[in-house]
Design a protein around this motif. Structure first.
Motif, PDB file in Angstrom:
ATOM      1  N   LEU A  98       0.821  -1.208   0.000  1.00  0.00           N
ATOM      2  CA  LEU A  98       0.000   0.000   0.000  1.00  0.00           C
ATOM      3  C   LEU A  98       0.854   1.256   0.000  1.00  0.00           C
ATOM      4  CD1 LEU A  98      -2.334  -1.019   2.970  1.00  0.00           C
ATOM      5  CD2 LEU A  98      -2.753  -1.435   0.552  1.00  0.00           C
ATOM      6  N   ASP A 138     -12.772   0.273   6.630  1.00  0.00           N
ATOM      7  CA  ASP A 138     -12.036  -0.548   5.661  1.00  0.00           C
ATOM      8  C   ASP A 138     -10.614  -0.012   5.466  1.00  0.00           C
ATOM      9  OD1 ASP A 138     -14.213  -2.237   5.248  1.00  0.00           O
ATOM     10  OD2 ASP A 138     -14.907  -1.138   3.475  1.00  0.00           O
ATOM     11  N   LEU A 140      -7.020  -1.931   6.373  1.00  0.00           N
ATOM     12  CA  LEU A 140      -5.941  -2.115   5.400  1.00  0.00           C
ATOM     13  C   LEU A 140      -4.635  -1.483   5.852  1.00  0.00           C
ATOM     14  CD1 LEU A 140      -7.656  -1.602   1.942  1.00  0.00           C
ATOM     15  CD2 LEU A 140      -6.395  -3.602   2.692  1.00  0.00           C
ATOM     16  N   SER A 141      -4.727  -0.306   6.440  1.00  0.00           N
ATOM     17  CA  SER A 141      -3.510   0.419   6.845  1.00  0.00           C
ATOM     18  C   SER A 141      -3.014  -0.019   8.217  1.00  0.00           C
ATOM     19  CB  SER A 141      -3.748   1.930   6.832  1.00  0.00           C
ATOM     20  OG  SER A 141      -4.681   2.296   7.826  1.00  0.00           O
ATOM     21  N   LEU A 187      -3.369   0.925  -4.006  1.00  0.00           N
ATOM     22  CA  LEU A 187      -3.004  -0.494  -3.967  1.00  0.00           C
ATOM     23  C   LEU A 187      -1.907  -0.715  -4.985  1.00  0.00           C
ATOM     24  CD1 LEU A 187      -6.517  -2.192  -3.844  1.00  0.00           C
ATOM     25  CD2 LEU A 187      -5.016  -1.603  -1.952  1.00  0.00           C
TER      26      LEU A 187
END
Length: 86
Positions: free
Chosen positions: A3, A62, A66-67, A78
């Motif tokens: 990321l 979300d 992810l982070s 991404l």
């Protein structure tokens, strides 16, 4: 999955790619995840994203998942795994 997150990191990468006149197929990311109801500042950043790059609006939760708790500031790129392995 790799990321790139945070407004400044995203803007700096986009400016670098534009300056280097990179083809979209050579961009190191495949999709942009953006917090729903994004701020005007993020909306301005999105104008720098080429039209062929997918932009997906997701919840703040979300993005947080992810982070892994790092400060994403409402935007995550991404990274394209195949490009990084070449």
């Amino acid at each position: 999955m790799s990321l790139i997150f945070g407004k400044r990191n995203v803007v700096e990468l986009l400016q670098k790619l534009k300056k280097e006149n990179q083809s979209i197929k050579d961009y190191p990311f495949q999709e942009v995840l953006v917090k729903k109801n994004a701020s005007p500042e993020i909306q301005e950043i999105l104008k720098l994203i080429p039209k062929d790059i997918k932009i997906t609006y997701v919840s703040s939760g979300d993005l947080n998942a992810l982070s892994k708790g790092k400060n994403h500031q409402g935007i995550i790129l991404l990274k394209n795994e195949l490009k990084n392995k070449e």
